[in-house]
Design a protein around this motif. Structure first.
Motif, PDB file in Angstrom:
ATOM      1  N   ARG A 101      54.961   0.920  -2.984  1.00 27.69           N
ATOM      2  CA  ARG A 101      55.555  -0.423  -3.078  1.00 27.69           C
ATOM      3  C   ARG A 101      55.947  -0.753  -4.527  1.00 27.69           C
ATOM      4  N   THR A 102      55.111  -0.319  -5.479  1.00 27.37           N
ATOM      5  CA  THR A 102      55.424  -0.553  -6.892  1.00 27.37           C
ATOM      6  C   THR A 102      56.710   0.162  -7.281  1.00 27.37           C
ATOM      7  N   ALA A 103      56.872   1.398  -6.800  1.00 22.58           N
ATOM      8  CA  ALA A 103      58.094   2.159  -7.100  1.00 22.58           C
ATOM      9  C   ALA A 103      59.323   1.460  -6.526  1.00 22.58           C
ATOM     10  N   ILE A 104      59.176   0.887  -5.331  1.00 25.40           N
ATOM     11  CA  ILE A 104      60.288   0.139  -4.726  1.00 25.40           C
ATOM     12  C   ILE A 104      60.555  -1.131  -5.537  1.00 25.40           C
ATOM     13  N   ALA A 105      59.489  -1.799  -5.974  1.00 27.81           N
ATOM     14  CA  ALA A 105      59.644  -3.005  -6.796  1.00 27.81           C
ATOM     15  C   ALA A 105      60.363  -2.682  -8.105  1.00 27.81           C
ATOM     16  N   LEU A 106      59.999  -1.552  -8.710  1.00 23.57           N
ATOM     17  CA  LEU A 106      60.641  -1.124  -9.950  1.00 23.57           C
ATOM     18  C   LEU A 106      62.136  -0.908  -9.727  1.00 23.57           C
ATOM     19  N   ALA A 107      62.468  -0.278  -8.600  1.00 22.49           N
ATOM     20  CA  ALA A 107      63.886  -0.062  -8.262  1.00 22.49           C
ATOM     21  C   ALA A 107      64.597  -1.407  -8.058  1.00 22.49           C
ATOM     22  N   LEU A 108      63.938  -2.338  -7.356  1.00 25.88           N
ATOM     23  CA  LEU A 108      64.547  -3.651  -7.087  1.00 25.88           C
ATOM     24  C   LEU A 108      64.713  -4.475  -8.364  1.00 25.88           C
ATOM     25  N   ALA A 109      63.858  -4.241  -9.353  1.00 26.49           N
ATOM     26  CA  ALA A 109      63.951  -4.988 -10.615  1.00 26.49           C
ATOM     27  C   ALA A 109      65.214  -4.658 -11.392  1.00 26.49           C
ATOM     28  N   THR A 110      65.851  -3.543 -11.077  1.00 29.22           N
ATOM     29  CA  THR A 110      67.115  -3.188 -11.746  1.00 29.22           C
ATOM     30  C   THR A 110      68.292  -3.969 -11.161  1.00 29.22           C
ATOM     31  N   GLU A 111      68.010  -4.821 -10.175  1.00 28.56           N
ATOM     32  CA  GLU A 111      69.028  -5.644  -9.506  1.00 28.56           C
ATOM     33  C   GLU A 111      70.120  -4.778  -8.870  1.00 28.56           C
ATOM     34  N   PRO A 112      69.715  -3.846  -7.994  1.00 28.91           N
ATOM     35  CA  PRO A 112      70.678  -2.906  -7.412  1.00 28.91           C
ATOM     36  C   PRO A 112      71.424  -3.487  -6.219  1.00 28.91           C
ATOM     37  N   GLU A 113      72.557  -2.868  -5.916  1.00 25.93           N
ATOM     38  CA  GLU A 113      73.270  -3.166  -4.675  1.00 25.93           C
ATOM     39  C   GLU A 113      72.889  -2.164  -3.597  1.00 25.93           C
ATOM     40  N   ILE A 114      72.486  -0.966  -4.046  1.00 23.07           N
ATOM     41  CA  ILE A 114      72.062   0.073  -3.094  1.00 23.07           C
ATOM     42  C   ILE A 114      70.817   0.764  -3.637  1.00 23.07           C
ATOM     43  N   VAL A 115      69.853   1.003  -2.767  1.00 23.86           N
ATOM     44  CA  VAL A 115      68.614   1.680  -3.154  1.00 23.86           C
ATOM     45  C   VAL A 115      68.465   2.957  -2.330  1.00 23.86           C
ATOM     46  N   PHE A 116      68.214   4.066  -3.029  1.00 19.39           N
ATOM     47  CA  PHE A 116      67.959   5.352  -2.380  1.00 19.39           C
ATOM     48  C   PHE A 116      66.458   5.604  -2.389  1.00 19.39           C
ATOM     49  N   LEU A 117      65.883   5.763  -1.204  1.00 20.84           N
ATOM     50  CA  LEU A 117      64.437   5.976  -1.058  1.00 20.84           C
ATOM     51  C   LEU A 117      64.188   7.407  -0.599  1.00 20.84           C
ATOM     52  N   ASP A 118      63.537   8.191  -1.447  1.00 28.34           N
ATOM     53  CA  ASP A 118      63.296   9.602  -1.133  1.00 28.34           C
ATOM     54  C   ASP A 118      61.896   9.749  -0.545  1.00 28.34           C
ATOM     55  N   GLU A 119      61.841   9.912   0.776  1.00 28.55           N
ATOM     56  CA  GLU A 119      60.579  10.033   1.523  1.00 28.55           C
ATOM     57  C   GLU A 119      59.577   8.925   1.152  1.00 28.55           C
ATOM     58  N   PRO A 120      59.947   7.669   1.392  1.00 32.24           N
ATOM     59  CA  PRO A 120      59.082   6.551   0.979  1.00 32.24           C
ATOM     60  C   PRO A 120      57.717   6.528   1.647  1.00 32.24           C
ATOM     61  N   THR A 121      57.563   7.157   2.819  1.00 33.26           N
ATOM     62  CA  THR A 121      56.254   7.087   3.497  1.00 33.26           C
ATOM     63  C   THR A 121      55.482   8.406   3.446  1.00 33.26           C
ATOM     64  N   ALA A 122      55.896   9.327   2.586  1.00 38.06           N
ATOM     65  CA  ALA A 122      55.169  10.609   2.482  1.00 38.06           C
ATOM     66  C   ALA A 122      53.744  10.356   1.989  1.00 38.06           C
ATOM     67  N   GLY A 123      52.773  10.964   2.661  1.00 37.11           N
ATOM     68  CA  GLY A 123      51.387  10.904   2.204  1.00 37.11           C
ATOM     69  C   GLY A 123      50.634   9.631   2.526  1.00 37.11           C
ATOM     70  N   ILE A 124      51.184   8.797   3.416  1.00 35.74           N
ATOM     71  CA  ILE A 124      50.434   7.600   3.810  1.00 35.74           C
ATOM     72  C   ILE A 124      50.241   7.579   5.333  1.00 35.74           C
ATOM     73  N   ASN A 125      49.270   6.792   5.792  1.00 36.35           N
ATOM     74  CA  ASN A 125      48.883   6.825   7.209  1.00 36.35           C
ATOM     75  C   ASN A 125      49.845   6.005   8.088  1.00 36.35           C
ATOM     76  N   PRO A 126      49.726   6.116   9.418  1.00 38.60           N
ATOM     77  CA  PRO A 126      50.660   5.434  10.323  1.00 38.60           C
ATOM     78  C   PRO A 126      50.720   3.915  10.145  1.00 38.60           C
ATOM     79  N   GLU A 127      49.564   3.293   9.892  1.00 43.32           N
ATOM     80  CA  GLU A 127      49.541   1.837   9.709  1.00 43.32           C
ATOM     81  C   GLU A 127      50.320   1.435   8.458  1.00 43.32           C
ATOM     82  N   GLU A 128      50.103   2.191   7.369  1.00 41.51           N
ATOM     83  CA  GLU A 128      50.819   1.925   6.113  1.00 41.51           C
ATOM     84  C   GLU A 128      52.302   2.226   6.273  1.00 41.51           C
ATOM     85  N   THR A 129      52.618   3.266   7.055  1.00 40.45           N
ATOM     86  CA  THR A 129      54.009   3.624   7.315  1.00 40.45           C
ATOM     87  C   THR A 129      54.737   2.478   8.008  1.00 40.45           C
TER      88      THR A 129
END
Length: 254
Positions: A158-186
């Protein structure tokens, strides 16, 4: 078209990692790229975000040719991305990490830093406020003062996504955002990605968790050995014989 690639190709020595890929992204939609390991998905992201230069082909963003632009200039145009391995400043707080993202939009230089100018102080305040805003958006406001080393893997995502959003983007590329986390967190992260789309941010994600992809994405591209073998809606992709053979098998509903 908001973002498009034409015959995008990248070769490393004798290996062609991405081969003549045509791809387009419509503004405000959630797009996904899927395919087996080694299919060229992350390389494709690296080409669009300026980490790698294409061997041939073209990338256009809002009608502008960005094929040869460096990564920092592409970011300033309104593109942000996260990486498979979340890379944060472990000994800095969550909010300090996120403030780094907004500094892309500031103008302070070494002179401002040495003399602690009014411009620097104003921009520091702007960056702090922007960081608060995006941390609230991703649900991390309550841990803003904690060190990045001390938070969970899901909170780091979530912090990595927040960091990306802080750049005020129009498009965000997420590379395997749920890798290594459990189904509930996914499921919780999928809700965050959906929220990003609903707030007007265009999203393009690489993901192996098929149930999540099929429920989130409006358009999916499938890569195999660096080539595009299919593109379409989740329904079209699930019925595509070539995709089933190359990748999905019985895992669509897994």
């Amino acid at each position: 078209m908001f973002l498009e690639t034409r015959k995008l190709t990248k070769s490393f020595g004798g290996l062609t990692a991405v081969k003549e890929v045509d791809f387009s992204v419509e503004k405000g939609k959630i797009n996904a790229i899927i395919g087996p390991n080694g299919a060229g998905k992350s390389t494709f992201f690296n080409l669009i975000s300026g980490v790698h230069k294409p061997t041939s082909g073209q990338i256009k963003f809002r009608g502008e040719d960005i094929t040869k632009l460096p990564a920092n200039k592409i970011a300033k145009l309104g593109m942000a991305r996260t990486f498979q391995t979340t890379s944060l400043f472990e000994n800095a707080t969550i909010i300090e990490n996120v403030m780094v993202g907004h500094r892309l939009r500031t103008k302070s230089n070494l002179f401002d830093a040495v003399f602690n100018t009014k411009r620097l102080r104003n921009e520091e305040r702007e960056s702090y406020n922007k960081a608060l805003e995006v941390l609230e958006f991703v649900g991390l406001l309550d841990v803003k003062g904690q060190l990045a080393a001390n938070i969970s893997q899901e909170e780091k995502k979530r912090t990595a996504i927040a960091l990306a959003l802080a750049t005020e983007p129009e498009i965000v590329f997420l590379d395997e955002p749920t890798a290594g986390i459990n189904p509930e967190e996914t499921a919780a992260l999928a809700q965050l990605i959906k929220k990003m789309g609903e707030s007007g941010i265009t999203v393009c994600l690489i993901e192996h968790k098929m149930q999540m992809v099929m429920s989130l994405a409006e358009k999916i591209m499938v890569l195999n050995y660096g080539e595009k073998i299919a593109e379409g809606t989740p329904e079209e992709i699930q019925k595509n014989e070539q995709v089933i053979k190359a990748y999905l098998g019985g895992s669509v509903h897994a």
